[in-house]
Write a protein that holds these residues in place. Structure first.
Motif, mmCIF file in Angstrom:
data_model
loop_
_atom_site.group_PDB
_atom_site.id
_atom_site.type_symbol
_atom_site.label_atom_id
_atom_site.label_comp_id
_atom_site.label_asym_id
_atom_site.label_seq_id
_atom_site.Cartn_x
_atom_site.Cartn_y
_atom_site.Cartn_z
ATOM 1 N N GLY A 244 -0.644 -15.412 -26.149
ATOM 2 C CA GLY A 244 -1.772 -14.470 -26.049
ATOM 3 C C GLY A 244 -1.368 -13.200 -25.325
ATOM 4 N N ALA A 245 -0.653 -13.364 -24.233
ATOM 5 C CA ALA A 245 -0.226 -12.197 -23.451
ATOM 6 C C ALA A 245 0.738 -11.324 -24.259
ATOM 7 C CB ALA A 245 0.435 -12.660 -22.155
ATOM 8 N N ALA A 246 1.659 -11.983 -24.953
ATOM 9 C CA ALA A 246 2.642 -11.217 -25.732
ATOM 10 C C ALA A 246 1.973 -10.449 -26.875
ATOM 11 C CB ALA A 246 3.703 -12.171 -26.285
ATOM 12 N N VAL A 247 1.108 -11.140 -27.606
ATOM 13 C CA VAL A 247 0.439 -10.501 -28.748
ATOM 14 C C VAL A 247 -0.489 -9.389 -28.273
ATOM 15 C CG1 VAL A 247 -1.214 -10.885 -30.622
ATOM 16 C CG2 VAL A 247 0.630 -12.535 -30.210
ATOM 17 N N ALA A 248 -1.265 -9.672 -27.227
ATOM 18 C CA ALA A 248 -2.204 -8.665 -26.719
ATOM 19 C C ALA A 248 -1.460 -7.418 -26.263
ATOM 20 C CB ALA A 248 -3.011 -9.252 -25.560
ATOM 21 N N GLY A 249 -0.317 -7.616 -25.612
ATOM 22 C CA GLY A 249 0.477 -6.469 -25.147
ATOM 23 C C GLY A 249 0.966 -5.619 -26.305
ATOM 24 N N ARG A 250 1.456 -6.295 -27.366
ATOM 25 C CA ARG A 250 1.966 -5.564 -28.527
ATOM 26 C C ARG A 250 0.851 -4.795 -29.246
ATOM 27 N NH1 ARG A 250 6.979 -7.169 -30.549
ATOM 28 N NH2 ARG A 250 8.324 -7.392 -28.726
ATOM 29 N N VAL A 251 -0.272 -5.477 -29.452
ATOM 30 C CA VAL A 251 -1.383 -4.825 -30.171
ATOM 31 C C VAL A 251 -1.900 -3.639 -29.372
ATOM 32 C CG1 VAL A 251 -3.729 -5.152 -31.082
ATOM 33 C CG2 VAL A 251 -2.008 -6.947 -31.365
ATOM 34 N N ALA A 252 -1.966 -3.817 -28.042
ATOM 35 C CA ALA A 252 -2.476 -2.727 -27.196
ATOM 36 C C ALA A 252 -1.599 -1.486 -27.282
ATOM 37 C CB ALA A 252 -2.555 -3.213 -25.746
ATOM 38 N N GLU A 253 -0.329 -1.690 -27.580
ATOM 39 C CA GLU A 253 0.589 -0.556 -27.677
ATOM 40 C C GLU A 253 0.564 0.095 -29.053
ATOM 41 O OE1 GLU A 253 4.292 -2.341 -26.719
ATOM 42 O OE2 GLU A 253 3.844 -2.542 -24.580
ATOM 43 N N ALA A 254 -0.203 -0.464 -29.991
ATOM 44 C CA ALA A 254 -0.166 -0.003 -31.384
ATOM 45 C C ALA A 254 -0.670 1.426 -31.546
ATOM 46 C CB ALA A 254 -0.973 -0.944 -32.262
ATOM 47 N N GLY A 255 -1.580 1.850 -30.697
ATOM 48 C CA GLY A 255 -1.985 3.235 -30.732
ATOM 49 C C GLY A 255 -3.218 3.539 -31.544
ATOM 50 N N PHE A 256 -3.803 2.560 -32.244
ATOM 51 C CA PHE A 256 -5.043 2.857 -32.977
ATOM 52 C C PHE A 256 -6.207 2.921 -31.996
ATOM 53 C CE2 PHE A 256 -4.383 -1.742 -33.195
ATOM 54 C CZ PHE A 256 -5.601 -2.238 -32.744
ATOM 55 N N PRO A 257 -7.296 3.542 -32.397
ATOM 56 C CA PRO A 257 -8.425 3.707 -31.473
ATOM 57 C C PRO A 257 -8.932 2.363 -30.951
ATOM 58 C CG PRO A 257 -8.731 5.053 -33.427
ATOM 59 C CD PRO A 257 -7.534 4.209 -33.697
ATOM 60 N N GLY A 258 -9.083 2.270 -29.665
ATOM 61 C CA GLY A 258 -9.573 1.030 -29.056
ATOM 62 C C GLY A 258 -8.507 -0.025 -28.852
ATOM 63 N N LEU B 299 -6.699 -6.563 -22.624
ATOM 64 C CA LEU B 299 -7.508 -7.436 -21.764
ATOM 65 C C LEU B 299 -7.444 -8.892 -22.205
ATOM 66 C CD1 LEU B 299 -10.666 -5.160 -21.320
ATOM 67 C CD2 LEU B 299 -8.724 -5.439 -19.776
ATOM 68 N N LEU B 300 -6.972 -9.106 -23.452
ATOM 69 C CA LEU B 300 -6.836 -10.485 -23.933
ATOM 70 C C LEU B 300 -5.582 -11.170 -23.378
ATOM 71 C CD1 LEU B 300 -7.940 -10.025 -27.654
ATOM 72 C CD2 LEU B 300 -9.287 -10.885 -25.727
ATOM 73 N N ALA B 301 -4.789 -10.427 -22.655
ATOM 74 C CA ALA B 301 -3.649 -11.042 -21.952
ATOM 75 C C ALA B 301 -4.220 -11.735 -20.714
ATOM 76 C CB ALA B 301 -2.631 -9.981 -21.572
ATOM 77 N N ILE B 302 -4.817 -12.901 -20.969
ATOM 78 C CA ILE B 302 -5.633 -13.561 -19.942
ATOM 79 C C ILE B 302 -4.831 -13.872 -18.682
ATOM 80 C CG2 ILE B 302 -6.932 -15.685 -19.481
ATOM 81 C CD1 ILE B 302 -7.633 -15.644 -22.512
ATOM 82 N N ASP B 303 -3.610 -14.309 -18.883
ATOM 83 C CA ASP B 303 -2.799 -14.726 -17.738
ATOM 84 C C ASP B 303 -2.429 -13.559 -16.827
ATOM 85 O OD1 ASP B 303 -1.370 -16.751 -16.294
ATOM 86 O OD2 ASP B 303 0.485 -15.875 -17.063
ATOM 87 N N HIS B 304 -2.563 -12.333 -17.320
ATOM 88 C CA HIS B 304 -2.171 -11.181 -16.509
ATOM 89 C C HIS B 304 -3.207 -10.842 -15.432
ATOM 90 C CE1 HIS B 304 0.845 -9.472 -19.715
ATOM 91 N NE2 HIS B 304 1.185 -10.647 -19.221
ATOM 92 N N ALA C 253 0.070 -5.860 -18.939
ATOM 93 C CA ALA C 253 -0.500 -5.186 -20.113
ATOM 94 C C ALA C 253 -1.789 -4.421 -19.796
ATOM 95 C CB ALA C 253 -0.717 -6.202 -21.231
ATOM 96 N N PRO C 254 -2.751 -5.036 -19.112
ATOM 97 C CA PRO C 254 -3.971 -4.273 -18.815
ATOM 98 C C PRO C 254 -3.688 -3.046 -17.930
ATOM 99 C CG PRO C 254 -4.347 -6.618 -18.528
ATOM 100 C CD PRO C 254 -2.876 -6.429 -18.684
ATOM 101 N N GLU C 255 -2.749 -3.175 -17.002
ATOM 102 C CA GLU C 255 -2.390 -2.031 -16.152
ATOM 103 C C GLU C 255 -1.744 -0.947 -16.991
ATOM 104 O OE1 GLU C 255 -1.353 -3.852 -11.803
ATOM 105 O OE2 GLU C 255 0.024 -4.384 -13.428
ATOM 106 N N ALA C 256 -0.867 -1.365 -17.889
ATOM 107 C CA ALA C 256 -0.190 -0.393 -18.749
ATOM 108 C C ALA C 256 -1.182 0.344 -19.632
ATOM 109 C CB ALA C 256 0.849 -1.110 -19.614
ATOM 110 N N ALA C 257 -2.286 -0.343 -19.985
ATOM 111 C CA ALA C 257 -3.314 0.288 -20.821
ATOM 112 C C ALA C 257 -4.277 1.125 -20.001
ATOM 113 C CB ALA C 257 -4.077 -0.796 -21.581
ATOM 114 N N GLY C 258 -4.062 1.160 -18.694
ATOM 115 C CA GLY C 258 -4.853 2.039 -17.840
ATOM 116 C C GLY C 258 -6.060 1.405 -17.182
ATOM 117 N N PHE C 259 -6.186 0.106 -17.235
ATOM 118 C CA PHE C 259 -7.347 -0.538 -16.625
ATOM 119 C C PHE C 259 -7.111 -0.793 -15.137
ATOM 120 C CE2 PHE C 259 -7.874 -1.760 -21.111
ATOM 121 C CZ PHE C 259 -9.170 -1.316 -21.317
#
Lengths: 300, 293
Positions: free
Chosen positions: B217-231, B237-242, B259-265
């Motif tokens: 979950g953490a790996a996939v969520a991190g990759r998708v978050a970096e994809a760059g599409f809106p939202g 945030l689905l990287a639950i363990d983070h 991942a959530p920190e990298a996305a600015g949360f």
């Protein structure tokens, strides 16, 4: 003593499936058999008594309490032996029965003592420190009974208690159940093995497809057998006179089978024979087993 | 068929105290603790939990030893050696394995072996059963976390130059930062493992699903978050363990960027996610067990 179970116009359905239909009955203290084929509503009845299901209509009182409103009060006074598997395989018999006592609110030190005593009672004193996963089916039945009685309940609900036991073990189990009533433990035994009920119970409740067939003392059931009658002549006239009084009659030559019914049959037969001048040769009452009554699906 | 014989030795009535629903809940709690630790079970069920516990405590002792040895060589180097936050990181793998074992053990055997029919014929509600199980889980898992931290804290106090009591006095914040961090880990991991154990009927599969949910979950969520599409950033945030690790870093200093920190949360978002996750899991498990009862 008042009834341990009072049911008033009780109905329960699972959506479109009607499990119990307008049941009204009372069960006195003692050992009661709850009889019926699979799907008759026995398990639904037990689950309603435990407050695990809510009736669609009607009401029920168990030991004077409404299990829907006071489920924990009712359950604290009930012991329940489920029909299916209910034992953790990785615990010893002693640990599990002690745990079952604690679940009923018995303090832990007392629970351990009662666990040993109860396993002794059901014949598992030597095996009590063995893991339940190593037990045979018969031994597991005994542990299931032990966990149900370890906290000294006022009412014991047993679902097919003799299932899986060999004939000797079955007899011993049924004798033990019968004896529990001597210690003020009321028992309701759910079973489809009618001979077990006949050996064990004082009172019988018969269910069929959610309907009440009979609820009454076991001794009374034998009075509900048929009466064999033989006359000298005019058997059809005698049969007609008896049928007018509401009893079934099967004519076979000069012999008639009347009933089933209670002891009111005999005076009616005598009167019918006298009024038609048929000459009564003999009249013998046959006994009815629970199986006969159940197969006849007669309601009272 | 059995060759056992029932000897009728009589039946003894019981007139002593009855503790009612409270006693029932306490019994479930105690049994849960014993089950997770393998107490009263076969020896092979004790090996895994106790091995993990010993490893976690030894790890803390090694940390203290390293501090002591390095400090004797060069005091300034001691500042570079990880302490409380680093110890969380060091044995997070151990604790995850322990939780993967404990959660399924607490729920699944009762359900699959029909023991629930015994539980719910006693003065015990579904809520009472579940809260006792959660309590047992939280107690043991929190202990797994807190005992090594306590060993480290006391050990660092013993080797501190300012003296034992002075060290403890100067580090009072540890007494709340460590428990709050542990709470974050217990809540997140407990919510996930209980939700999975409520629907999966085999303990091994539930354990694997738990670890897979966290790592994959953490790996996939991190990759998708970096994809760059809106939202896309919200997927982080689905990287639950983070989320508990972000809280740990907030108290004890950053280790890596999650991942959530990298996305600015911000950290408060992680707190909200944790609360939401726990509420969702509690509702789901309760719903599932009310149907079973």
């Amino acid at each position: 003593m008042s009834a341990i179970l009072e049911v008033d116009d009780l109905t329960h359905d699972y959506g479109e499936v009607l499990a119990l239909s307008g049941l009204t009955l009372e069960v006195p203290p003692g050992v009661t058999g709850l009889v019926g084929a699979n799907g008759a509503g026995k398990t639904t009845m037990l689950r309603l008594m435990l407050g695990l299901l809510h009736p669609t209509a009607g009401s029920m009182q168990v030991l004077g309490h409404d299990p829907q409103r006071e489920p924990l009060v009712v359950r604290s006074r009930i012991g329940y032996m489920p029909e299916g598997e209910c034992l953790p395989k990785d615990q010893t018999a002693a640990d599990f029965v002690s745990y079952a006592a604690q679940l009923a609110g018995i303090p832990s030190h007392e629970a351990k003592r009662r666990s040993s005593e109860t396993l002794f009672l059901v014949g598992l004193e030597e095996e009590r420190f063995r893991f339940l996963g190593d037990f045979s089916t018969g031994m597991q039945q005994r542990v299931k009974l032990a966990q149900a009685i370890v906290h000294d309940p006022d009412l014991l609900l047993l679902d097919e208690p003799a299932s899986g036991l060999d004939p000797e073990g079955r007899t011993q189990m049924l004798d033990l159940i019968k004896r529990l009533s001597d210690f003020d433990v009321n028992v309701i035994v759910s079973s489809h093995v009618l001979t077990d009920i006949e050996q064990t119970c004082d009172w019988v409740v018969m269910l069929d497809a959610g309907n009440l067939l009979r609820s009454g003392p076991l001794q009374g059931f034998e009075k509900l057998g048929t009466v064999l009658v033989e006359v000298l002549e005019h058997p059809d006239s005698v049969a007609a006179a008896i049928e007018e009084k509401g009893f079934d009659v099967v004519v076979d030559g000069l012999r008639l089978v009347v009933g089933p019914g209670d002891e009111s049959i005999e005076p009616i037969v005598i009167a019918a024979a006298a009024n038609t001048g048929s000459g009564l040769v003999r009249m013998i009452r046959g006994s009815a087993s629970l199986e006969d009554l159940f197969l006849n699906r007669e309601t009272v | 068929m059995t060759d056992q014989v029932i000897y009728d030795r009589g039946y003894r009535s019981y007139d002593g105290p009855r503790l009612g629903p409270k006693g029932a809940r306490r019994a479930v709690y105690k049994d849960g603790v014993r089950r997770v630790l393998g107490l009263g079970r076969k020896a092979r069920l004790k090996i895994f939990p106790w091995s993990l516990i010993v490893i976690a405590v030894v790890a803390a002792a090694v940390f203290v030893g390293v501090h002591w040895a390095i400090g004797n060589i060069e005091e300034s180097m001691r500042q570079e050696i990880p302490t409380y936050g680093g110890l969380f990181d060091f044995y997070s793998g151990i604790s995850l394995l322990f939780i993967a074992l404990a959660g399924p053990q607490l729920l699944i055997p009762d359900r699959t072996r029909g023991v629930l029919s015994v539980y719910f014929s006693r003065p015990l509600t579904v809520d009472g059963y579940l809260t006792s199980k959660v309590g047992a889980f939280a107690t043991v898992v929190a202990a797994i976390y807190i005992v090594p931290q306590a060993v480290l804290h006391l050990g660092l106090g013993l080797i501190a130059e300012e003296g034992f009591l002075s060290y403890l006095g100067n580090n009072l914040d540890i007494l709340w930062k460590v428990p709050v961090t542990i709470l974050a880990f217990v809540l997140v991991h407990g919510a996930v493992v209980f939700a999975l154990s409520a629907v999966i009927d085999r303990t091994g599969i539930a354990a694997a699903a738990f670890l897979g949910t966290l790592f994959a979950g953490a790996a996939v969520a991190g990759r998708v978050a970096e994809a760059g599409f809106p939202g896309a950033s919200y997927f982080s945030l689905l990287a639950i363990d983070h989320h508990p690790r972000i809280i740990r870093d907030y108290f004890f200093g950053d280790t890596v960027e999650y991942a959530p920190e990298a996305a600015g949360f911000e950290v408060w978002v992680s707190v909200v996610v944790i609360v939401g996750l726990v509420a969702l899991a509690a509702w789901f498990v309760r719903f599932r067990y009310r149907r079973l009862a």
